[in-house]
Design a protein around this motif. Structure first.
Motif, PDB file in Angstrom:
ATOM      1  N   VAL A 139      -7.452  26.029  -2.890  1.00 19.12           N
ATOM      2  CA  VAL A 139      -7.305  25.543  -1.514  1.00 19.12           C
ATOM      3  C   VAL A 139      -7.741  24.074  -1.405  1.00 19.12           C
ATOM      4  N   GLY A 140      -8.622  23.641  -2.304  1.00 24.74           N
ATOM      5  CA  GLY A 140      -9.197  22.300  -2.167  1.00 24.74           C
ATOM      6  C   GLY A 140      -8.606  21.238  -3.058  1.00 24.74           C
ATOM      7  N   ILE A 141      -7.837  21.622  -4.069  1.00 24.15           N
ATOM      8  CA  ILE A 141      -7.392  20.622  -5.054  1.00 24.15           C
ATOM      9  C   ILE A 141      -6.522  19.545  -4.399  1.00 24.15           C
ATOM     10  N   PHE A 142      -5.799  19.939  -3.354  1.00 28.15           N
ATOM     11  CA  PHE A 142      -4.979  18.976  -2.613  1.00 28.15           C
ATOM     12  C   PHE A 142      -5.822  17.809  -2.084  1.00 28.15           C
ATOM     13  N   ALA A 143      -7.055  18.118  -1.685  1.00 26.40           N
ATOM     14  CA  ALA A 143      -7.911  17.072  -1.123  1.00 26.40           C
ATOM     15  C   ALA A 143      -8.222  16.008  -2.171  1.00 26.40           C
ATOM     16  N   THR A 144      -8.282  16.422  -3.443  1.00 23.60           N
ATOM     17  CA  THR A 144      -8.589  15.479  -4.517  1.00 23.60           C
ATOM     18  C   THR A 144      -7.332  14.765  -5.004  1.00 23.60           C
ATOM     19  N   THR A 145      -6.226  15.501  -5.095  1.00 22.90           N
ATOM     20  CA  THR A 145      -5.024  14.895  -5.700  1.00 22.90           C
ATOM     21  C   THR A 145      -4.075  14.316  -4.657  1.00 22.90           C
ATOM     22  N   GLY A 146      -4.274  14.671  -3.394  1.00 25.19           N
ATOM     23  CA  GLY A 146      -3.395  14.148  -2.340  1.00 25.19           C
ATOM     24  C   GLY A 146      -1.932  14.505  -2.563  1.00 25.19           C
ATOM     25  N   ASN A 185      -9.534  10.107  -0.127  1.00 27.73           N
ATOM     26  CA  ASN A 185      -9.453   9.953  -1.580  1.00 27.73           C
ATOM     27  C   ASN A 185      -8.358   8.976  -1.975  1.00 27.73           C
ATOM     28  N   GLN A 186      -7.242   9.061  -1.278  1.00 23.14           N
ATOM     29  CA  GLN A 186      -6.179   8.105  -1.608  1.00 23.14           C
ATOM     30  C   GLN A 186      -6.622   6.678  -1.274  1.00 23.14           C
ATOM     31  N   TYR A 187      -7.298   6.548  -0.142  1.00 22.50           N
ATOM     32  CA  TYR A 187      -7.807   5.216   0.225  1.00 22.50           C
ATOM     33  C   TYR A 187      -8.767   4.712  -0.861  1.00 22.50           C
ATOM     34  N   LEU A 188      -9.650   5.601  -1.303  1.00 23.27           N
ATOM     35  CA  LEU A 188     -10.638   5.186  -2.311  1.00 23.27           C
ATOM     36  C   LEU A 188      -9.969   4.755  -3.610  1.00 23.27           C
ATOM     37  N   SER A 189      -8.924   5.483  -4.011  1.00 22.63           N
ATOM     38  CA  SER A 189      -8.316   5.141  -5.303  1.00 22.63           C
ATOM     39  C   SER A 189      -7.299   4.010  -5.177  1.00 22.63           C
ATOM     40  N   ALA A 190      -6.490   4.019  -4.120  1.00 28.14           N
ATOM     41  CA  ALA A 190      -5.410   3.026  -4.045  1.00 28.14           C
ATOM     42  C   ALA A 190      -5.864   1.718  -3.402  1.00 28.14           C
ATOM     43  N   GLU A 191      -6.815   1.776  -2.472  1.00 30.28           N
ATOM     44  CA  GLU A 191      -7.208   0.572  -1.743  1.00 30.28           C
ATOM     45  C   GLU A 191      -8.576   0.037  -2.181  1.00 30.28           C
ATOM     46  N   PHE A 192      -9.526   0.959  -2.316  1.00 36.32           N
ATOM     47  CA  PHE A 192     -10.901   0.506  -2.573  1.00 36.32           C
ATOM     48  C   PHE A 192     -11.115   0.162  -4.052  1.00 36.32           C
ATOM     49  N   LEU A 193     -10.560   0.985  -4.934  1.00 41.17           N
ATOM     50  CA  LEU A 193     -10.813   0.761  -6.363  1.00 41.17           C
ATOM     51  C   LEU A 193     -10.315  -0.611  -6.839  1.00 41.17           C
ATOM     52  N   ALA A 234       0.841  -1.196   0.000  1.00 40.03           N
ATOM     53  CA  ALA A 234       0.000   0.000   0.000  1.00 40.03           C
ATOM     54  C   ALA A 234       0.875   1.244   0.000  1.00 40.03           C
ATOM     55  N   PRO A 235       0.513   2.247  -0.811  1.00 43.77           N
ATOM     56  CA  PRO A 235       1.283   3.488  -0.774  1.00 43.77           C
ATOM     57  C   PRO A 235       1.079   4.189   0.560  1.00 43.77           C
ATOM     58  N   GLN A 236       2.070   4.985   0.947  1.00 44.56           N
ATOM     59  CA  GLN A 236       1.894   5.759   2.179  1.00 44.56           C
ATOM     60  C   GLN A 236       0.866   6.840   1.928  1.00 44.56           C
ATOM     61  N   GLY A 237       0.382   7.421   3.020  1.00 41.07           N
ATOM     62  CA  GLY A 237      -0.639   8.454   2.878  1.00 41.07           C
ATOM     63  C   GLY A 237      -0.093   9.728   2.265  1.00 41.07           C
ATOM     64  N   PRO A 238      -0.986  10.638   1.909  1.00 41.25           N
ATOM     65  CA  PRO A 238      -0.547  11.917   1.341  1.00 41.25           C
ATOM     66  C   PRO A 238       0.210  12.735   2.375  1.00 41.25           C
ATOM     67  N   LYS A 279       6.463   6.828  -9.425  1.00 44.98           N
ATOM     68  CA  LYS A 279       7.325   5.833 -10.087  1.00 44.98           C
ATOM     69  C   LYS A 279       6.534   4.573 -10.441  1.00 44.98           C
ATOM     70  N   ARG A 280       5.363   4.417  -9.812  1.00 40.77           N
ATOM     71  CA  ARG A 280       4.598   3.198 -10.061  1.00 40.77           C
ATOM     72  C   ARG A 280       3.869   3.291 -11.399  1.00 40.77           C
ATOM     73  N   GLN A 281       3.666   2.141 -11.979  1.00 42.70           N
ATOM     74  CA  GLN A 281       3.002   2.107 -13.277  1.00 42.70           C
ATOM     75  C   GLN A 281       1.538   2.533 -13.160  1.00 42.70           C
ATOM     76  N   GLU A 282       0.904   1.997 -12.092  1.00 43.36           N
ATOM     77  CA  GLU A 282      -0.539   2.220 -11.937  1.00 43.36           C
ATOM     78  C   GLU A 282      -0.819   3.659 -11.492  1.00 43.36           C
ATOM     79  N   ASP A 283      -1.803   4.288 -12.112  1.00 42.85           N
ATOM     80  CA  ASP A 283      -2.192   5.652 -11.727  1.00 42.85           C
ATOM     81  C   ASP A 283      -3.503   5.532 -10.955  1.00 42.85           C
ATOM     82  N   TYR A 284      -3.386   5.206  -9.655  1.00 39.58           N
ATOM     83  CA  TYR A 284      -4.583   4.876  -8.888  1.00 39.58           C
ATOM     84  C   TYR A 284      -5.637   5.969  -8.914  1.00 39.58           C
ATOM     85  N   GLY A 285      -5.182   7.205  -8.751  1.00 45.09           N
ATOM     86  CA  GLY A 285      -6.150   8.301  -8.708  1.00 45.09           C
ATOM     87  C   GLY A 285      -6.617   8.732 -10.085  1.00 45.09           C
TER      88      GLY A 285
END
Ligand code: SAM
Length: 400
Positions: free
Chosen positions: A171-178, A41-49, A7-11, A382-388
């Protein structure tokens, strides 16, 4: 037993986000809200998706195959199938909820300090580089749509000289892109500048045009990479330009003019730019507009010039499940032109606009992040997968 990549580390924490004069200030609880959303959001894209994909592979796909004797051939079949899967229902509802929460959190930060932010932008407007057109009417596809759940879209104004929309966006884009787009959310522009320097080391544009520049996140890296160039950052939305201008000045970037105009009819002479870029812009337009934008790009590009359009990948030759995931925004995130745009043949559009087919090209760039403050995002890159589905971008280009 199921095995998966570590699992990737958190943002990174919200405090790492780049500040400038017009950036809204956040209190402890407000930053905590963004931290929660970025992590969610990171959880949703990297773990849940990936779990949604497993539900597809293990349950939905065999069910479809048993019924039809074949795999789904179109993303609409995948959507219909997955709409019954609890994993997808949950992921989709949570993703939508985090977007609404981001907008709500961003708006509450901005509204309590809006007078101050508007004053900062107003003072900056006395300095050169901001060219608004009184009475300018934005195109219809920009009004009446709260793009990605942003109340009022890009053009909405709550007060005179208003900057609430871009302040909320910034101010909010960070919340989406982590953090996957870097501390100044400029990883796309930085990647394009690096690509140009690497692939075209002798290319020294004198005039650069960025169409649909927004608040200039991805314009400034180009202006900084080519400090001798005159840069025109063009947008239809006055609030984005006011804020972008104040932000650029605060960050010490002076070679950009922020100009209010319609990208379908740019008030500049033929062959007057060496580099024309768009970043996450084409999908916000319309079927008619995109053709006009390509025609304008051809008209404005000087001989030997380069045009580059940065977007999420096109759907041609993409697996139908991946198309379905990427098309989520069209159905759930107020992006009315998303599907049509991603189905279009951009090469044919360019040829119709007067470019030579052999002068068109496709490539990809990966958003550049500041490894010093965003080590986790740099590792993710560096990872191939673009989770978000947000950091690996497709570039369509054409040379004049
Ligand atoms: C998703 S934002 C992208 C902003 C910026 N390029 C970036 O990378 O952050 C799309 C921008 O395109 C602008 N836009 C859409 N249609 C336009 C048009 N016809 N003329 C000028 N700007 C337009 C919107 O106002 C908005 O600021």
């Amino acid at each position: 037993m199921h095995t998966s990549a570590p699992a990737p580390q958190g943002p990174p924490p919200y405090q790492a986000v780049g500040k400038h004069a017009v950036m809204p200030q956040t209190r402890h609880d407000e930053a905590a809200r963004f931290n929660f959303l970025a992590n969610m959001n990171q959880y949703l894209s990297a773990e849940f998706l990936p779990r949604v994909k497993r539900a597809y592979d293990k349950r939905a796909l065999p069910r479809f195959q048993a019924q039809h004797g074949r795999a789904p051939e179109h993303r609409s079949e995948v959507r219909e199938l997955m709409s019954e899967e609890p994993a997808y229902q949950t992921w989709s509802a949570m993703r939508r909820a985090t977007m609404e929460q981001r907008q709500q959190a961003g708006r509450s930060v901005v509204l309590r300090q809006l007078d101050r932010l508007n004053d900062i932008a107003r003072s900056a407007a006395a300095e050169p580089g901001l060219e608004l057109t009184p009475g300018f009417k934005p195109p219809r596809y920009l009004t009446g749509v709260d793009h990605h759940c942003m109340p009022g879209g890009y053009v909405g104004e709550l007060a005179a000289d208003d900057v609430s929309a871009p302040a909320n966006y910034d101010v909010g884009i960070f919340a989406t892109t982590g953090g996957a787009l870097g501390r100044y959310s400029d990883g796309g522009g930085t990647a394009v500048a690096e690509w140009l320097k690497r692939e075209h080391p002798d290319f020294k544009p004198k005039r650069i045009l960025d169409l649909g520049c927004g608040l200039g996140h991805n314009t400034l890296p180009l202006a900084q990479a080519f400090p001798e160039a005159q840069v025109v950052a063009l947008d239809a939305a006055a609030p984005m330009l006011r804020y972008g201008h104040a932000r650029a000045r605060s960050l010490g970037v002076r070679n950009v003019r922020f100009v209010q105009a319609d990208a379908e009819a740019v008030p500049e002479p033929d062959a007057s730019f060496d580099l024309i870029t768009t970043c996450m812009f084409l999908h916000e337009t319309s079927y008619t507009a995109i053709r006009r934008v390509f025609a304008e790009t051809r008209r404005l590009l000087a001989a030997g010039g380069i045009s580059l359009h940065v977007e999420q990948p096109q759907y041609q030759n993409m697996d139908v499940y991946e198309q379905f995931v990427r098309d989520w925004d069209a159905y759930n995130n107020n992006e009315p032109f998303w599907t049509t745009m991603h189905d279009m043949d951009l090469t044919q559009l360019a040829v119709d606009a007067g470019f030579q087919r052999e002068h068109t090209f496709e490539t990809g760039v990966r958003a550049v992040v500041d490894a010093a403050v965003f080590p986790q995002a740099a590792a993710l890159a560096k990872r191939q997968e673009d989770y978000g589905r947000a950091a690996a971008w497709y570039v369509f280009g054409a040379r004049a």
